[in-house]
Each structure stands twice: as structure tokens, then as C-alpha cells.
Design a protein around this motif. Structure first.
Motif, mmCIF file in Angstrom:
data_model
loop_
_atom_site.group_PDB
_atom_site.id
_atom_site.type_symbol
_atom_site.label_atom_id
_atom_site.label_comp_id
_atom_site.label_asym_id
_atom_site.label_seq_id
_atom_site.Cartn_x
_atom_site.Cartn_y
_atom_site.Cartn_z
ATOM 1 N N ILE A 513 0.839 -1.204 0.000
ATOM 2 C CA ILE A 513 0.000 0.000 0.000
ATOM 3 C C ILE A 513 0.875 1.255 0.000
ATOM 4 O O ILE A 513 0.624 2.215 -0.734
ATOM 5 C CB ILE A 513 -0.937 0.019 1.218
ATOM 6 C CG1 ILE A 513 -1.965 -1.120 1.143
ATOM 7 C CG2 ILE A 513 -1.653 1.371 1.348
ATOM 8 C CD1 ILE A 513 -2.983 -0.983 0.049
ATOM 9 N N PHE A 514 1.934 1.257 0.827
ATOM 10 C CA PHE A 514 2.783 2.433 0.915
ATOM 11 C C PHE A 514 3.632 2.616 -0.346
ATOM 12 O O PHE A 514 3.980 3.741 -0.704
ATOM 13 C CB PHE A 514 3.691 2.348 2.149
ATOM 14 C CG PHE A 514 2.994 2.705 3.435
ATOM 15 C CD1 PHE A 514 1.602 2.741 3.519
ATOM 16 C CD2 PHE A 514 3.721 2.998 4.567
ATOM 17 C CE1 PHE A 514 0.960 3.065 4.703
ATOM 18 C CE2 PHE A 514 3.091 3.338 5.764
ATOM 19 C CZ PHE A 514 1.703 3.365 5.823
ATOM 20 N N ALA A 515 3.980 1.513 -0.993
ATOM 21 C CA ALA A 515 4.816 1.600 -2.198
ATOM 22 C C ALA A 515 3.994 1.983 -3.423
ATOM 23 O O ALA A 515 4.427 2.829 -4.224
ATOM 24 C CB ALA A 515 5.519 0.267 -2.439
ATOM 25 N N THR A 516 2.810 1.389 -3.556
ATOM 26 C CA THR A 516 1.977 1.648 -4.744
ATOM 27 C C THR A 516 0.521 1.842 -4.332
ATOM 28 O O THR A 516 -0.325 0.975 -4.573
ATOM 29 C CB THR A 516 2.077 0.494 -5.753
ATOM 30 O OG1 THR A 516 1.726 -0.740 -5.081
ATOM 31 C CG2 THR A 516 3.469 0.388 -6.332
ATOM 32 N N PRO A 517 0.198 2.961 -3.695
ATOM 33 C CA PRO A 517 -1.200 3.206 -3.291
ATOM 34 C C PRO A 517 -2.087 3.365 -4.515
ATOM 35 O O PRO A 517 -1.696 3.992 -5.507
ATOM 36 C CB PRO A 517 -1.104 4.512 -2.496
ATOM 37 C CG PRO A 517 0.114 5.198 -3.024
ATOM 38 C CD PRO A 517 1.076 4.105 -3.365
#
Length: 532
Positions: A513-517
Motif C-alpha cells: 500500500i505504501f509503495a503503490t497506493p
């Protein structure tokens, strides 16, 4: 060469036998941004309050000069003329600093009338302009609101408007963003930078920022001064301090960022908590025709589904008002739901009765944001930590309860000498450890952690997070970790739920989620975290 705007030389502040500030020297030029950092009790706020001469029962020595004028020898009437007009302060907690009996507009107008001698009408007009300038929407309406009728971000903006009302030359900002959401924090930082850049409005205003938020320091300040135990141990440019710190305390402070140490959840770990389609509504009343009120409902949580497995940490993030804490209370069975179901170990919370419900309560514990408010000031630490044992473990005699309390305090790093002391005798980090011990003494399966580190210094936060990670590994606990600090969630959580306006907009593995929201709101939160 002209004299600096502020020059502090060999400042010492003593309260009785306690030396709170010991030989501090600091210079701030006009238009400069300087950050004063250090742990609680290091003397940061005492130094700032010394500049304004607002300390009671304190003995001050040394020198504090503003534009060459010595402040320590000025009379109180002379200092009153300087406060607000030449030196202003933004306090950490606006709800405490703002008068609850007067509107925001009245409080800003009072400052303007007192220092500029303008009419009440002109002061009100300037108050509205200031609120608009700080980014408060509908300032014509907000000017007549009371502090409790504004959000946290709006209250902080109102405090900034009040501080800037007379265009001070020096602004003291004491932890101005500590309790704010990441998006509001970024807005406040940008606001201060924008106001300072406006030379016509700021008169080359200098800012002394007091904070333990190192990300904020890196983004906002030009120079940094580091304090430890009342002593200024190191100072320099932001680049030098962050790039090559010299003092061991500075090195330790900069190394205290949350580190990801979570273990993977075992594939066959059982589900401890299962909530499906949970909704929570609150009744509302709005003014109607002829003085009547129209009844309605506000949906704080709207059909949210979450699960927590044994040994897993579920992070819940979102801005204030997104429904995070309301959802947590519903998961605990402490908030009535209007729809959906919550199960603990495969059984509906409502099906637990009598003694079974008591056991359920011992298996689901909560640690709150502010340990000072959640610990009774009239009870000793032994009684606070052991109180739950009297209800949930009646088979234990006094000696057994005492031994269990001592053991759990040792587990969280608190010595047995604390047993007969009271909460006010401990630091913020120690109080939070005591709050964790109170929850752990009942040997729960699930811990709800509601912003447990947001009010703590960076080094104390690091210690508490390490403690929580170690406890989870040792006892295989499930955590529901609520926070607006995305760095903390990134370090602690396995999965994350992103909430906005009571609904879940995105959920999944925290690293993914934090890398590719995928949702725009998540991207906004992550962008704000970087900006702040």
C-alpha cells in the motif's frame, strides 16, 4: 555588522534546587528559522518561556536581548507591550491555550485592540482577514465560533492568526504540529513558510521552532540547536547536524527513527477478531424553522470490515474524524453498532454473558493516546496496574497479585520502586509503559493501541515501539494500531486499513500500500507525510 534579532547569552533558569536551563547561548537573525530539539525535560519550552518572561517561581540569570534591548531587566509593563507585538507564541495545545468562554474572533480582536489601539469594528475585520490568511474556510462564520466548535487543525490555525495579529518580529512555536494529522501538519508547515516569505506582512519575522519531530525540523528549519538536560550540546545548520552530528546525544536522537522489525504472520494463525460490515451512527439535531430541531443521524463508521489474526498488527490510518477511534471502540464492544457484527475467536461479542463477558474483557485490552489522562492521579502504580486483577483474577490472593504486578512492570522496564509512587512522578514514556503494563497484566489476546506514541519524544517513541514489538513476539498478540503517523504504521503493521469519512478506501499489505497506493486519498496522505 548589525546585532542579531535575538541573542541569548549564558541563560540559566533555576526552580528551587533544580537547574532547568544551564548556560544556554543562542543567536537568531531576522528572518531566520531555528529549531530547538531535545527530549521532554531538556529545557526547550523553559527557554522559550524565559524569552517572554512567563515563568513563575523561577530564578533567571544571564542575558536575553531583542534587537539589543535586555529583556531580563525590563519591567513587567514594558514586557506586556512586547508580548504579542514584538514576540508572539504558538502553544502546543490550542484547546488549552484558547479561552473557552470567548469566541475566536474576540480573542484575536483583543490582541489587535490592545497593541494597535484600533476600533472594535476594525479589529474584527482584521481578525477575519487573518483567519482567511491562515486558510480557515468561511472566516466570516468561524470568527464567531468558540474553540470547541473548531477542529484541531482549525484551532491551531486560529492560534497562529492570534500570534501573527500584530506582526511580531519573533515567533516562538512550541510543538505546533504534535497532535495534528499528517495532512494538517503539512498545511501548517507550508502556512508558516508562506507567512514568513511575505515580507510585507511578516517584517522579516524570525521563527524559533520547539519540537521533537525531526522530519519537521528537516523540512522547516535552517539551523538546529540540540538540548539535553538543560544544556545546549550541539548547534549548526540542518545539513551539518543531520549529515554529520558530533555529540553522542544528537547521534542517538537521530538514530531513534522507527525501524521495521515485525515477524511474518504464520500461515495457519487463527483469526482472533473478525468485524464484518460494521456501522456506527450518532443522533444529530440541526436547527429548523421556528426554533424546532430536525433529528438526523451522522454515520461515523460505514460498513467497515476488518480481521486481526494471532501475532498480526493491523494498522488503521486516516485524518481526524475519519472514524478510526470509533471503529476501535466498536471492535471492543464499547460502542453500539447500527449494523454488522463483531466476533472474537469465532463468537459474537453480544453472545458473551456473565463470567464469559468478564473473560472477554480481559482478552481485549486498550492503550490510549494520553497515558496521563488515562491513569488515575489518586492511585499508586501498584493499584493502577493491579486493579484489573481483582476483577478478572479473583482466585489470586494479595501476595500473588503483588508478584504479578512486579513481574509485568519489570517486563516493560519499570523498577519495583515505582509501586508506591503516583503517575505525575513519571515521564511521558514511563507513564505509557505503565499503561501498557496495566493492559498486559491480564494476559490479553488482543491489544487496541489508539495513538499510543503520538505525544512522545522521538527517542521515547522508539523505545515504546520496540517494547510493543518485543511483547508481540513473546506472547503472539494481535494488535490494532491506530495512528496518523505513517512512519510508525510502516514500522509496526503487517496490514493497513485507510479510512476516510467513516469508510475504508483502501486496505492490504502495508508495504504494498505504501509503495503503490491505488486510492487518491492514500496518495494524498503519503505525500503529506513526506512534505511534513
Amino acid at each position: 555588522m548589525s546585532a542579531p534579532l535575538l541573542e541569548i547569552t549564558d541563560l540559566r533558569v533555576r526552580f528551587g534546587e533544580t537547574m532547568a536551563v544551564d548556560g544556554v547561548s543562542l543567536k537568531i537573525e531576522a528572518g531566520e528559522r531555528v529549531a530547538l530539539v531535545g527530549e521532554s525535560g531538556s529545557g526547550k519550552s523553559v527557554t522559550a518561556l524565559s524569552i517572554l518572561r512567563l515563568l513563575q517561581d523561577a530564578e533567571l540569570s544571564g542575558s536575553i536581548r531583542l534587537d539589543g534591548q535586555e529583556l531580563l531587566t525590563k519591567s513587567e509593563p514594558a514586557m506586556r507591550k512586547l508580548r504579542g507585538s514584538d514576540i508572539a507564541m504558538i502553544f502546543q495545545e490550542p484547546m488549552t491555550a484558547l479561552n473557552p468562554l470567548y469566541t475566536i474572533g474576540d480573542q484575536i480582536s483583543e490582541t489587535i485592540q490592545l497593541h494597535d489601539g484600533v476600533s472594535a469594528r476594525d479589529a474584527r475585520r482584521r481578525a477575519i482577514d487573518l483567519l482567511a490568511r491562515t486558510g480557515i474556510t468561511e472566516p466570516e462564520k468561524r470568527v464567531d465560533r468558540y474553540a470547541h466548535q473548531l477542529s484541531g487543525g482549525q484551532r491551531q490555525r486560529a492560534m497562529i492568526a492570534m500570534a501573527l495579529a500584530c506582526r511580531p518580529r519573533l515567533l516562538l512555536a512550541d510543538e505546533p504540529t504534535t497532535a495534528l494529522d499528517v495532512t494538517i501538519r503539512a498545511q501548517i508547515v507550508e502556512l508558516l513558510l508562506e507567512l514568513q516569505r511575505d515580507e510585507a506582512a511578516s517584517r522579516g519575522m524570525a521563527v524559533l521552532l520547539i519540537t521533537h519531530d525531526l522530519n519537521l525540523v528537516r523540512k522547516f528549519a535552517q539551523r538546529v540547536a540540540v538540548m539535553e538536560h538543560g544544556v545546549l550540546v550541539e548547534s549548526g545548520t540542518v545539513q551539518d547536524i543531520f549529515g554529520s552530528p558530533q555529540h553522542p546525544y544528537t547521534v542517538r536522537l537521530l538514530a531513534s527513527r522507527p525501524a521495521r522489525t515485525v515477524l511474518p504472520v504464520l500461515p495457519l494463525s487463527p483469526v482472533l477478531l473478525d468485524a464484518q460490515e460494521v456501522s456506527v451512527e450518532f443522533a444529530t439535531k440541526t436547527p429548523g424553522v421556528g426554533g424546532w430541531f430536525r433529528r438526523g443521524a451522522f454515520k461515523a463508521v460505514d460498513r467497515v470490515s476488518v480481521t486481526v489474526r494471532q501475532g498480526e498488527t493491523l494498522g488503521i490510518v486516516g485524518e481526524s474524524g475519519s472514524g478510526k477511534s470509533t471503529l476501535a471502540m466498536a471492535l471492543l464492544g464499547l460502542q453500539r453498532t447500527s449494523h454488522g457484527k463483531v466476533e472474537f475467536q469465532g463468537r459474537l461479542l453480544g453472545d458473551y454473558r456473565g463470567r464469559e463477558k468478564t473473560v472477554l474483557r480481559s482478552n481485549m485490552q486498550v492503550v490510549f493516546q494520553d497515558p496521563y489522562s488515562s491513569l488515575s492521579p489518586r492511585q499508586t502504580i501498584e493499584r493502577i496496574v493491579g486493579e484489573g486483577l481483582g476483577l478478572h483474577r479473583p482466585e489470586l490472593d494479595a501476595a500473588a497479585r503483588h508478584a504479578k504486578v512486579v513481574a509485568v512492570l519489570r517486563e516493560v522496564g519499570i523498577d519495583r520502586t515505582a509501586l508506591n509512587r503516583y503517575p505525575h512522578e513519571f515521564s511521558g514514556g514511563q507513564r505509557q509503559r505503565i499503561a501498557i503494563a496495566r493492559a498486559l497484566v491480564l494476559e490479553p489476546r488482543i491489544l487496541i493501541l489508539d495513538e499510543p506514541t503520538s505525544a512522545l519524544d522521538v527517542s521515547i517513541q522508539y523505545q515504546v515501539l520496540r517494547l510493543l514489538a518485543d511483547i508481540q513476539k513473546k506472547y503472539n498478540l494481535g494488535y490494532v494500531f491506530i495512528s496518523h503517523d505513517l512512519e510508525v504504521i510502516g514500522a509496526m503493521a503487517h496490514r493497513v486499513v485507510v479510512m476516510q469519512n467513516g469508510t475504508v478506501v483502501e486496505t492490504g499489505d502495508v508495504e504494498n500500500i505504501f509503495a503503490t497506493p491505488s486510492h487518491e486519498y492514500t496518495r494524498k496522505l503519503l505525500k503529506a507525510a513526506i512534505a511534513a
